[in-house]
Motif scaffolding. Structure first.
Motif, PDB file in Angstrom:
ATOM      1  N   ALA A 142     -11.676  23.283 -62.446  1.00  0.00           N
ATOM      2  CA  ALA A 142     -13.028  23.214 -63.007  1.00  0.00           C
ATOM      3  C   ALA A 142     -14.076  23.527 -61.954  1.00  0.00           C
ATOM      4  N   GLN A 176     -17.154  18.838 -67.979  1.00  0.00           N
ATOM      5  CA  GLN A 176     -15.740  19.046 -67.686  1.00  0.00           C
ATOM      6  C   GLN A 176     -15.130  17.848 -66.966  1.00  0.00           C
ATOM      7  N   SER A 179     -14.555  15.144 -69.463  1.00  0.00           N
ATOM      8  CA  SER A 179     -13.411  15.498 -70.306  1.00  0.00           C
ATOM      9  C   SER A 179     -12.087  15.289 -69.568  1.00  0.00           C
TER      10      SER A 179
END
Length: 251
Positions: A142, A176, A179
């Motif tokens: 990420a 991100q 998540s």
């Protein structure tokens, strides 16, 4: 607001369908040991929620999960920082991730038992090691994606490192990261409940999973389903909270 209403309607509809299917199975099977009626499960829930053992086991499970999740986040953060500072360390770390990510966490339990025995440390280490490698690898990926997307913009603005982190990279990474942390929490939650069930079968540990297995030994099926629903509802609530938190960070 409309999307929120649609989500609530979908949740209500899903619950209604589940209740209808449950009662249908009860009417067809007529086996209370397998499918108790909804009324008996409700009565058992009222009784269970008033017992001290339930709340002690529930609090112990959540405490164990939160502590393991917090320690895992610290380890992941330190590992990611080291990997970002040293390309060689990152190359070696990614090799370790490829080695240990496919490894089921339960494979490590016999080895952890040799070091820690049937103790709380075995539970913590199995949860942390099971989620650490995949979360770290996803977080590195990420970061690479965000840096590749916004590095030119940050360079053109000629901001210092602090401004780049606080105004570009961290806001872009926030959804991100949340998540990824949510996925790690879900995995650790499953591992914890499974270990509690296994530990509850041999004694020496007490949590929701061990409480569930103790009810199974007395064939208290109604209360078993109450614990099962408690585990499922807790997971859904926390996952919804993390998803809602991630949706607030838009870039």
């Amino acid at each position: 607001m409309k999307s929120l209403q649609k989500n609530w309607l979908a949740d209500i509809l899903a619950i209604v369908i589940l209740l209808i299917l449950w009662q249908t199975c009860y009417n067809i099977a007529r086996e209370p040991i397998i499918f108790p009626s909804l009324s008996s499960v409700y009565s058992a829930a009222v009784i269970v929620l008033q017992t001290q053992n339930f709340w002690i086991s529930y609090a112990h499970t959540l405490q164990t999960l939160l502590l393991a999740w917090f320690v895992n986040c610290i380890f992941v953060t330190l590992s990611v920082i080291i990997c970002m500072l040293s390309p060689l360390a990152r190359h070696i770390f990614e090799r370790y991730c490829s080695y240990f990510m496919p490894l089921p966490s339960f494979v490590l339990i016999p080895f952890l038992l040799l070091f820690f025995g049937f103790s709380q440390a075995t539970v913590y280490m199995s949860m942390i090691l099971g989620a650490f490698w995949s979360i770290s690898y996803q977080m590195l990926s990420a970061i690479d994606t965000v840096v590749a997307q916004w590095s030119k913009h940050a360079h053109n603005l000629r901001w210092n490192l602090y401004d780049k982190l606080t105004k570009i990279y961290l806001p872009a990474l926030a959804p991100q990261l949340i998540s990824i942390c949510s996925m790690g929490w879900i995995y650790m939650w499953r591992v914890l409940i499974t270990i509690e069930v296994a530990y509850g079968a041999i004694g020496g540990y007490f949590g929701l999973g061990s409480y569930l297995i103790s009810l199974k030994s007395t064939l208290d099926i109604d209360r078993m389903y109450v614990i099962l629903f408690t585990i499922a509802i807790t997971g859904v609530i926390i996952n919804m909270f993390l998803e809602r938190l991630a949706s607030r960070f838009t870039w």
